[in-house]
Each structure stands twice: as structure tokens, then as C-alpha cells.
Motif scaffolding. Structure first.
Motif, PDB file in Angstrom:
ATOM      1  N   GLY A 392       0.781  -1.229   0.000  1.00 40.80           N
ATOM      2  CA  GLY A 392       0.000   0.000   0.000  1.00 40.80           C
ATOM      3  C   GLY A 392       0.811   1.276   0.000  1.00 40.80           C
ATOM      4  O   GLY A 392       0.243   2.369   0.046  1.00 40.80           O
ATOM      5  N   THR A 393       2.150   1.183  -0.076  1.00 45.91           N
ATOM      6  CA  THR A 393       2.963   2.400  -0.073  1.00 45.91           C
ATOM      7  C   THR A 393       3.012   3.048  -1.452  1.00 45.91           C
ATOM      8  O   THR A 393       3.308   4.236  -1.564  1.00 45.91           O
ATOM      9  CB  THR A 393       4.404   2.086   0.369  1.00 45.91           C
ATOM     10  OG1 THR A 393       5.004   1.189  -0.581  1.00 45.91           O
ATOM     11  CG2 THR A 393       4.422   1.443   1.746  1.00 45.91           C
ATOM     12  N   GLY A 394       2.734   2.280  -2.506  1.00 47.29           N
ATOM     13  CA  GLY A 394       2.775   2.819  -3.863  1.00 47.29           C
ATOM     14  C   GLY A 394       4.177   2.941  -4.419  1.00 47.29           C
ATOM     15  O   GLY A 394       4.357   3.366  -5.556  1.00 47.29           O
ATOM     16  N   SER A 395       5.189   2.568  -3.642  1.00 49.28           N
ATOM     17  CA  SER A 395       6.571   2.680  -4.099  1.00 49.28           C
ATOM     18  C   SER A 395       6.948   1.474  -4.955  1.00 49.28           C
ATOM     19  O   SER A 395       6.209   0.488  -5.042  1.00 49.28           O
ATOM     20  CB  SER A 395       7.518   2.789  -2.899  1.00 49.28           C
ATOM     21  OG  SER A 395       7.389   1.655  -2.070  1.00 49.28           O
ATOM     22  N   ALA A 396       8.115   1.575  -5.585  1.00 51.45           N
ATOM     23  CA  ALA A 396       8.573   0.504  -6.470  1.00 51.45           C
ATOM     24  C   ALA A 396       9.224  -0.616  -5.667  1.00 51.45           C
ATOM     25  O   ALA A 396       9.843  -0.388  -4.633  1.00 51.45           O
ATOM     26  CB  ALA A 396       9.566   1.068  -7.476  1.00 51.45           C
ATOM     27  N   SER A 397       9.081  -1.830  -6.179  1.00 56.17           N
ATOM     28  CA  SER A 397       9.708  -3.001  -5.556  1.00 56.17           C
ATOM     29  C   SER A 397      10.410  -3.801  -6.653  1.00 56.17           C
ATOM     30  O   SER A 397       9.799  -4.161  -7.662  1.00 56.17           O
ATOM     31  CB  SER A 397       8.659  -3.868  -4.862  1.00 56.17           C
ATOM     32  OG  SER A 397       9.250  -5.025  -4.306  1.00 56.17           O
ATOM     33  N   PRO A 441      10.454   4.269 -13.315  1.00 53.94           N
ATOM     34  CA  PRO A 441       9.869   5.574 -13.675  1.00 53.94           C
ATOM     35  C   PRO A 441       9.308   6.288 -12.447  1.00 53.94           C
ATOM     36  O   PRO A 441       8.516   5.716 -11.700  1.00 53.94           O
ATOM     37  CB  PRO A 441       8.777   5.206 -14.675  1.00 53.94           C
ATOM     38  CG  PRO A 441       8.462   3.767 -14.410  1.00 53.94           C
ATOM     39  CD  PRO A 441       9.708   3.143 -13.875  1.00 53.94           C
ATOM     40  N   GLY A 442       9.729   7.524 -12.235  1.00 51.60           N
ATOM     41  CA  GLY A 442       9.346   8.258 -11.034  1.00 51.60           C
ATOM     42  C   GLY A 442       7.860   8.522 -10.935  1.00 51.60           C
ATOM     43  O   GLY A 442       7.240   8.347  -9.873  1.00 51.60           O
ATOM     44  N   LYS A 443       7.233   8.948 -12.029  1.00 50.16           N
ATOM     45  CA  LYS A 443       5.803   9.306 -11.994  1.00 50.16           C
ATOM     46  C   LYS A 443       4.936   8.116 -11.614  1.00 50.16           C
ATOM     47  O   LYS A 443       3.967   8.248 -10.866  1.00 50.16           O
ATOM     48  CB  LYS A 443       5.373   9.847 -13.367  1.00 50.16           C
ATOM     49  CG  LYS A 443       5.927  11.228 -13.692  1.00 50.16           C
ATOM     50  CD  LYS A 443       5.394  11.722 -15.024  1.00 50.16           C
ATOM     51  CE  LYS A 443       5.921  13.119 -15.339  1.00 50.16           C
ATOM     52  NZ  LYS A 443       5.422  13.613 -16.635  1.00 50.16           N
ATOM     53  N   LYS A 444       5.294   6.949 -12.117  1.00 42.51           N
ATOM     54  CA  LYS A 444       4.477   5.757 -11.878  1.00 42.51           C
ATOM     55  C   LYS A 444       4.533   5.317 -10.421  1.00 42.51           C
ATOM     56  O   LYS A 444       3.557   4.782  -9.892  1.00 42.51           O
ATOM     57  CB  LYS A 444       4.962   4.633 -12.791  1.00 42.51           C
ATOM     58  CG  LYS A 444       4.120   3.365 -12.701  1.00 42.51           C
ATOM     59  CD  LYS A 444       4.597   2.331 -13.710  1.00 42.51           C
ATOM     60  CE  LYS A 444       3.759   1.063 -13.620  1.00 42.51           C
ATOM     61  NZ  LYS A 444       4.224   0.036 -14.588  1.00 42.51           N
ATOM     62  N   TYR A 445       5.676   5.560  -9.750  1.00 48.10           N
ATOM     63  CA  TYR A 445       5.852   5.046  -8.395  1.00 48.10           C
ATOM     64  C   TYR A 445       5.992   6.151  -7.351  1.00 48.10           C
ATOM     65  O   TYR A 445       6.580   5.949  -6.291  1.00 48.10           O
ATOM     66  CB  TYR A 445       7.077   4.131  -8.345  1.00 48.10           C
ATOM     67  CG  TYR A 445       6.909   2.902  -9.209  1.00 48.10           C
ATOM     68  CD1 TYR A 445       6.063   1.866  -8.823  1.00 48.10           C
ATOM     69  CD2 TYR A 445       7.563   2.781 -10.431  1.00 48.10           C
ATOM     70  CE1 TYR A 445       5.897   0.737  -9.609  1.00 48.10           C
ATOM     71  CE2 TYR A 445       7.408   1.659 -11.227  1.00 48.10           C
ATOM     72  CZ  TYR A 445       6.570   0.644 -10.807  1.00 48.10           C
ATOM     73  OH  TYR A 445       6.397  -0.469 -11.599  1.00 48.10           O
ATOM     74  N   GLU A 447       7.655   8.998  -7.198  1.00 48.74           N
ATOM     75  CA  GLU A 447       8.934   9.666  -6.949  1.00 48.74           C
ATOM     76  C   GLU A 447       9.049  10.895  -7.842  1.00 48.74           C
ATOM     77  O   GLU A 447       8.422  10.994  -8.897  1.00 48.74           O
ATOM     78  CB  GLU A 447      10.100   8.704  -7.245  1.00 48.74           C
ATOM     79  CG  GLU A 447      10.111   7.452  -6.383  1.00 48.74           C
ATOM     80  CD  GLU A 447      10.490   7.741  -4.949  1.00 48.74           C
ATOM     81  OE1 GLU A 447      11.101   8.795  -4.693  1.00 48.74           O
ATOM     82  OE2 GLU A 447      10.165   6.917  -4.074  1.00 48.74           O
ATOM     83  N   GLU A 448       9.885  11.832  -7.406  1.00 46.74           N
ATOM     84  CA  GLU A 448      10.063  13.061  -8.173  1.00 46.74           C
ATOM     85  C   GLU A 448      10.883  12.825  -9.435  1.00 46.74           C
ATOM     86  O   GLU A 448      10.673  13.481 -10.450  1.00 46.74           O
ATOM     87  CB  GLU A 448      10.761  14.127  -7.304  1.00 46.74           C
ATOM     88  CG  GLU A 448       9.909  14.596  -6.123  1.00 46.74           C
ATOM     89  CD  GLU A 448      10.621  15.651  -5.300  1.00 46.74           C
ATOM     90  OE1 GLU A 448      11.780  15.981  -5.634  1.00 46.74           O
ATOM     91  OE2 GLU A 448      10.014  16.138  -4.332  1.00 46.74           O
ATOM     92  N   ALA A 449      11.833  11.918  -9.381  1.00 49.45           N
ATOM     93  CA  ALA A 449      12.711  11.676 -10.526  1.00 49.45           C
ATOM     94  C   ALA A 449      12.787  10.185 -10.827  1.00 49.45           C
ATOM     95  O   ALA A 449      12.519   9.342  -9.968  1.00 49.45           O
ATOM     96  CB  ALA A 449      14.113  12.219 -10.233  1.00 49.45           C
ATOM     97  N   ASP A 450      13.144   9.881 -12.070  1.00 49.28           N
ATOM     98  CA  ASP A 450      13.360   8.494 -12.462  1.00 49.28           C
ATOM     99  C   ASP A 450      14.622   7.954 -11.782  1.00 49.28           C
ATOM    100  O   ASP A 450      15.542   8.706 -11.464  1.00 49.28           O
ATOM    101  CB  ASP A 450      13.516   8.386 -13.978  1.00 49.28           C
ATOM    102  CG  ASP A 450      12.254   8.828 -14.716  1.00 49.28           C
ATOM    103  OD1 ASP A 450      11.187   8.834 -14.076  1.00 49.28           O
ATOM    104  OD2 ASP A 450      12.354   9.177 -15.908  1.00 49.28           O
ATOM    105  N   GLN A 451      14.638   6.641 -11.578  1.00 48.32           N
ATOM    106  CA  GLN A 451      15.802   6.006 -10.962  1.00 48.32           C
ATOM    107  C   GLN A 451      16.278   4.842 -11.816  1.00 48.32           C
ATOM    108  O   GLN A 451      15.501   4.206 -12.526  1.00 48.32           O
ATOM    109  CB  GLN A 451      15.467   5.469  -9.567  1.00 48.32           C
ATOM    110  CG  GLN A 451      15.098   6.511  -8.549  1.00 48.32           C
ATOM    111  CD  GLN A 451      14.851   5.878  -7.182  1.00 48.32           C
ATOM    112  OE1 GLN A 451      15.702   5.184  -6.649  1.00 48.32           O
ATOM    113  NE2 GLN A 451      13.684   6.124  -6.616  1.00 48.32           N
TER     114      GLN A 451
END
Length: 683
Positions: A392-397, A441-445, A447-451
Motif C-alpha cells: 500500500g505504499t505505492g513505491s517501487a519493488s 519511472p518516477g511518476k508511476k511510483y 517519486e520526483e525523478a526516475d531512478q
């Protein structure tokens, strides 16, 4: 005050003084005091040796192991008194501002302190320390969480509305963000709503990791000698603050932590709040079986006989002794050349065959001899991919796939011709660099910038190409050099990326009689021991042998190094054309050294001799002949095993043949690389 509590506080002070913890605590306080900034929470880490504490006070030792949150409060009160007495932090106002994290150095080696999701019962409700171990299969990106926050009462007449640190919320193990910060807290004095003072919020780093029991490796081999059934389930780890990024995907770890339940909507997840992390490296066997020792002593007169017999009798449960010897030797060399060390020597195999059934059985059997042998399932990804965190954090894994799970072992991909072009290009890139990059991709997860995250791939790859099926899918070339095979179905750069290209000795249309008899007998009785060597050299013996051999540290002798360099330079001059220059890839020298080291390990030697270099050169030259055609060296189609090994006389003939190859090799180097001086008794 309860005298028992007072006694435990005194014990805490004595322990901190004796262990050096008090000195570290004073040093940490100085950092906070020098900053001249007020915090809602001052966090301190205290290392605890449970054995030492239990000797001073058994009750306190029991509380630390079985009720760590309550034990932390005793340490908290002692630390608060020390700060106030010694004036260590001028900004500190209340005891509630101190957050103590107890880190035990170890736990008692008893079953009740071990936690595993593959066994019942799983006691995730008791908030005490457990030890667990497993392999990291997914890692999230590092995000922020609230370590602590200050709240003020909204009622102006209430004493708790003043700017003092009376209402403090501190993160507890297993708690969600909403347990520390939300809008429905009420004042304990007047029951008015509390409001957070945002400028005093203390943030920390948080990382969510998925770990699974190491037994999963047995299930991913595709074939296992162990037929036992077991339940496997991944579990979630929370790494906070100094532990963030302390784990690497694919590694095996032992952890100490506190289990808890985290609720995300209607879903409840069992997780562990990690307290300490330790990389787990199992010890290899200290010796080999007596039968292997006896065989080694019998063959001590020759540097080539021991490995020849090893390959000859290897995998007798799957193929008859004496068949597929070149391939079996290559498999053994690849098995012992596996390591989790950085900048290790790798040995990848690409097999051209029309008999995929037998080759697949042989590779599957060999795969199971290593702890980290992974058969890649066609429906999944070979290399790491990214997905959305399921908590549920919406971050990338980042999800570990076959190549990462096979760290320090073998990743068996199967038939290369069944994979699409983009997958083959990615495999080629990994073979060249031993790393793969995951784009986030930052927008999808959120974040402000892509990693871009670079993941190390430390494994040997095994693949095969079905010659019969591939010939139907494309038009074969007409112009071939002597000894060259048509491998145009696979990109040339990808073929060059593999250490060895091996052609199967027996096409399916004319399988040897022993292979046919073996297949038929095994179909009738799969458990039958068809050969005496299968009883003398069991699968378990080979497992121990390979684990022992691969841990040997070998060094190149000057003679072997000169021979390898001389051959490499001579081959670069011989194997070239006017358009593309040398057809010998830049990685050929690394492959030669890797092959020579592997043969020395397989021979249980710690020094690479000229004899090891000769085998390495013959194997590579045979591989180059299949790719580019024969060269001036002109080796036989099957240079390492030119004839069957049936008795001692055939072994003697092979030794004489390999000596002749060595002499021919020296002539080749002298003719095409005259600047290299070979220090050899063969001169």
C-alpha cells in the motif's frame, strides 16, 4: 518506586559502564547537543549481550529477550537520568523524548527463538525477539517514515497547549504510519483534539524487503533428489534507518527482529521489524569422500587422468559412463567455477544438440549438485523486474528473478531459440558486464525523478540450442569453413558471450547403443542402479566434492600464464579477416584463465599448471572451431577425449596424445607469436 525496577536500573547502569555502552551513549549525546536543535525524539541504539545481562540480573535478561519494549523503558529512564545529571543534552525536556532501540548481539541457540514461516505454529503476536534466515527475493526503494512527532492540545487554557514536549508519539516495532501520526488523537488531560507541531517531526528511512526460506531453492531446481514436501511462504521485513540498504537482493541473511501484524485495508500481513542483519555464508565440506581420495592417489602420476575419470563416470544415474565426456567435463568445470565473490571467474555453457531430452536431463541433474542451481521457468523473467509494492505504499519493488536467485551458482535457461530478441539482447549485455539495470519511472511510483538501479548478476548460465528445430526456422548458410557449425539462429555477439560452445556428440537419429539401453532400463525402473560406479561415487559424494573444490583458492603459475598468453596472441593473429579484424573476442583471455583455474580446482590443486592450460586451450579452440572454423592449430573434432576411456591403457594413450597436443601448441605459438618466450620442459 518498585524496588525490583530500581534494582534493574542499577544493573543497566553497571552493564553500560562495563560494556562501553555508556561511553558510546555520551558520544551520541554530544552529537545532539552540538547541533543546538530541538527534536521531538532523540534516538539511541544500545547493543546488548543477553548472556552478560542475564548473569548480572536474570529478570532483566528475561525481559530483554521476551518483553523488549518494556525493557527499553528501563533503559530509557536510566538514560534520561544520565542526560540530566551530566547535562549531556541541553534541549531535552522530558523522558518521553528519548527513544531506545535495543540490539541484542545474539539470541540463545534454542528452537523457541527461531522463526520460520515454513513451520507451524508461527507466533507472530508475541512482540519479542526471534531469529530467522532466508533469501531476499524483493526489495523496495527507500522511503521516509515518522520516527517521532510532538503534539499540542488545541485548547488554549490546557497546560498541554504550551510549547513543551508533553505529548510525544514514537514509532514502535510493527506499527504503521497512522499509529504515530494522525488527526484523531485527544489530549489525556482535557480530551480536546491534539494537533501536530510539524516543525518538530523527526523522519527516518524505511525499506520494505521480501524474504523467503532457503528451501525455496530446492523447489526451483526443476528436479530434486529430495522428495520431501514442505510449505514455503515469503515474509515481509521492515528495515529502518541505519539498516536501510544493508541487504542485497538475492543474498542469504540471518536476521534478528520482532514479528508483528500490519493491516492494509482488509488484508493482514505478517511481518518482521528487523533489529540486526548478518550475511549468512554456509561453510563448505572440509574434505571429500574416501573413494575420491583413493582415485586421486591412483591417478597421481598424471595431471590429466583424475579429471578424465571424473568426467567419464559423472552423472551415471542419467547417462551411461563414457558418453558425453566433453560435455560432462565442461559441466564439472562450470560447477567448480561458481562463486559469490566480486570479480569472480565465470564459465557459461552453450550446447548445440539435436538430442534435447538427454541433454536436458543431464543439465538438470548437474544443477542439483549446487545449493544455488536454478532452472528458469519459461513463464517468468530471467533478470530483475520492477513492480508496485503490495503493502500500500505505492513505491517501487524490485523482484529477484532466476539469474539473481542463482547467485553463486548456475542459472539454467534451457532452449535459447524459444526466447525473443529483446530477451537475448539483455542476456548478451549481462554476459558482457555481469550486471543488469532496472529502470524505475518516477511518476508511476510516486517519486520526483526516475531512478536506475544496477543489480549484480553473479552466476554461470547454461543454455542449449535445438539444432533440428532451429534448422527448420531459418535458411542455413551455404558457405562454411572447415569444422564450422551453423549458429546463425543466435546472434553472433551472444554466442561469443558464452565461455564455451559445445556440440553434442550423439545426434538423436543415431544415439549410441549404451544410451538407448540406459534410457529403456531407467524407464522400466527409475530407481535402479545400473552401474557399479553409481554406488561407489554417489550423487552426495559429487555434491561434497564440488563444494570442496570450488572453495579452493588457485593461482596461475608463470608457465601456465605464458602458455595461455602465447596461445591468445597467436590466435588473434591467425583468426582474423580483412574486414572485421580478429574474430577472437576480447573475453577469450578471461575464458582461458577461467577454464585453466577450473581444471586445477577439479584436480584439487591450488596452482594452475601447464597441463591445466593445455586442457583449457583445447576446449576453447574446439569452441572457436565450431564458431569460426578451423585455424592453423588444427585440433581434432573432440580434442580432449579423442577416444573411449575403457582401461588404464586408454588413459595412457590419452596422456601421450595430450603431450603431443602440448608440443603442437608450442610450435603454433613459436610460429605465430614469436615474441612470447615459453618456460616449459617441453622445449
Amino acid at each position: 518506586m518498585d524496588p525490583e525496577i530500581q534494582k534493574m536500573r542499577e544493573v543497566v547502569l553497571v552493564y553500560l559502564d562495563r560494556s562501553g555502552g555508556l561511553q558510546k551513549f555520551v558520544h551520541d549525546c554530544k552529537k545532539y547537543n552540538d547541533s543546538k536543535q530541538s527534536y521531538a525524539v532523540y534516538r539511541f541504539i544500545i547493543s546488548i549481550n543477553p548472556s552478560d545481562i542475564a548473569e548480572l540480573d536474570a529478570t532483566l535478561g528475561n525481559d530483554i529477550l521476551h518483553n523488549p519494549l518494556q525493557a527499553a523503558q528501563i533503559f530509557q529512564s536510566v538514560c534520561f537520568v544520565a542526560i540530566k545529571t551530566l547535562s549531556l543534552i541541553e534541549q531535552l525536556q522530558t523522558e518521553a523524548q528519548i527513544s531506545i532501540l535495543l540490539k541484542p548481539t545474539h539470541l540463545p541457540p534454542l528452537p523457541s527463538y527461531v522463526l520460520s514461516l515454513s513451520t507451524y505454529p508461527f507466533n507472530y503476536t508475541s512482540q519479542r525477539f526471534y531469529m530467522s534466515e532466508g533469501i531476499v527475493i524483493a526489495m523496495g526503494t527507500v522511503t521516509k517514515y515518522t520516527q517521532g512527532a510532538r503534539f499540542l492540545c488545541t485548547e488554549e487554557t490546557c497546560p498541554f497547549s504550551e510549547g513543551r514536549f508533553r505529548c510525544i508519539r514514537v514509532h514502535c516495532p510493527g506499527a504503521t504510519e497512522s499509529a504515530t501520526v494522525r488527526t484523531d488523537f485527544v489530549c489525556s488531560l482535557c480530551s480536546s483534539p491534539l494537533q501536530e507541531d510539524m516543525k518538530f517531526r523527526v523522519l527516518g528511512d524505511k525499506q520494505i524487503v521480501e524474504m523467503i526460506d532457503a528451501k525455496i531453492l530446492n523447489a526451483l531446481k526443476g528436479y530434486s533428489i529430495d522428495n520431501s514436501h514442505f510449505r514455503i511462504q515469503a515474509f515481509t521485513l521492515f528495515l529502518r534507518d541505519e539498516l536501510a540498504n544493508k541487504m542485497t537482493i538475492g543474498n542469504h541473511y540471518r536476521i534478528i527482529g520482532i514479528p508483528a501484524c500490519v493491516q492494509n485495508g482488509l488484508q493482514v500481513t505478517a511481518c518482521i521489524e528487523v533489529n540486526s542483519v548478518q550475511l549468512y555464508k554456509p561453510n563448505g565440506p572440509s574434505s571429500i569422500s574416501e573413494n575420491f581420495k583413493y582415485l586421486l592417489s591412483l591417478t597421481s602420476s598424471s595431471c590429466w587422468r583424475f579429471t578424465a575419470i571424473l568426467a567419464n563416470i559423472f552423472a551415471s544415474q542419467v547417462v551411461p559412463p563414457g558418453t558425453y565426456n566433453t560435455l560432462k567435463l565442461a559441466i564439472l568445470l562450470s560447477l567448480v567455477q561458481t562463486s559469490e565473490k566480486e570479480n569472480a571467474d565465470y564459465l557459461d555453457l552453450l550446447i548445440m544438440t539435436s538430442d534435447t531430452l538427454v541433454i536436458d536431463r543431464l543439465l538438470n541433474y548437474s544443477l542439483c549438485l549446487l545449493p544455488r542451481g536454478i532452472r528458469h521457468p519459461p513463464s517468468s523473467d530471467i533478470f530483475p523486474c520492477v513492480s508496485k509494492d503490495k503493502h500500500g505504499t505505492g513505491s517501487a519493488s524490485i523482484q529477484a528473478c532466476s539469474a539473481v536467485l542463482a547467485k553463486g551458482g548456475i542459472c539454467y535457461i534451457g532452449d535459447l531459440s524459444s526466447h525473443k530478441k529483446d530477451k537475448l539482447e539483455l542476456l548478451q549485455s549481462v554476459l558482457e558486464s555481469r550486471t543488469t539495470t532496472v529502470f524505475i519511472p518516477g511518476k508511476k511510483y510516486g517519486e520526483e525523478a526516475d531512478q536506475q538501479v544496477t543489480v549484480s548478476v553473479q552466476t554461470n548460465f547454461w543454455c542449449f540450442v535445438d539444432v533440428d528445430s532451429s534448422s527448420k526456422k531459418h535458411i542455413q548458410k551455404e558457405n562454411f569453413l572447415i569444422g564450422q557449425m551453423d549458429v546463425s539462429l543466435i546472434p553472433v555477439n551472444l554466442v561469443d558471450g558464452f565461455g564455451l560452445l559445445i556440440y553434442n556428440e550423439f545426434p538423436s537419429c543415431r544415439l549410441s547403443s549404451p544410451v538407448v539401453h540406459h534410457i529403456l532400463k531407467k524407464a522400466i525402473n527409475p530407481e535402479a542402479m545400473l552401474y557399479k560406479v553409481s554406488q561407489q561415487f554417489r550423487t552426495q559424494d559429487y555434491e561434497e566434492f564440488i563444494l570442496f573444490a570450488r572453495n579452493l583458492h588457485v593461482v596461475l603459475s608463470s608457465e601456465a600464464e605464458s602458455l595461455i598468453q602465447g596461445y591468445y596472441l597467436a590466435s588473434r593473429r591467425v583468426r582474423r579477416d580483412s574486414i572485421h579484424g580478429s574474430t577472437l573476442s576480447a573475453s577469450a583471455l578471461k575464458i582461458l584463465i577461467s577454464l585453466a583455474k577450473a581444471h586445477a580446482k577439479l584436480s584439487l590443486r591450488q596452482t594452475v599448471l601447464e597441463e591445466d592450460a593445455v586442457i583449457a586451450i583445447l576446449l576453447l579452440e574446439s569452441s572457436l572451431t565450431l564458431k569460426h572454423g578451423t585455424s592453423a592449430l588444427c585440433v581434432a573434432p573432440n580434442p580432449v577425449f579423442p577416444f573411449d576411456l575403457s582401461d588404464e591403457n586408454s588413459l595412457q594413450q590419452r596422456d601421450i596424445y595430450l603431450m603431443q597436443c602440448h608440443h603442437q601448441l608450442l610450435k603454433f605459438i613459436a610460429a605465430y607469436s614469436p615474441g612470447i618466450h615459453i618456460n616449459s620442459h617441453e622445449e
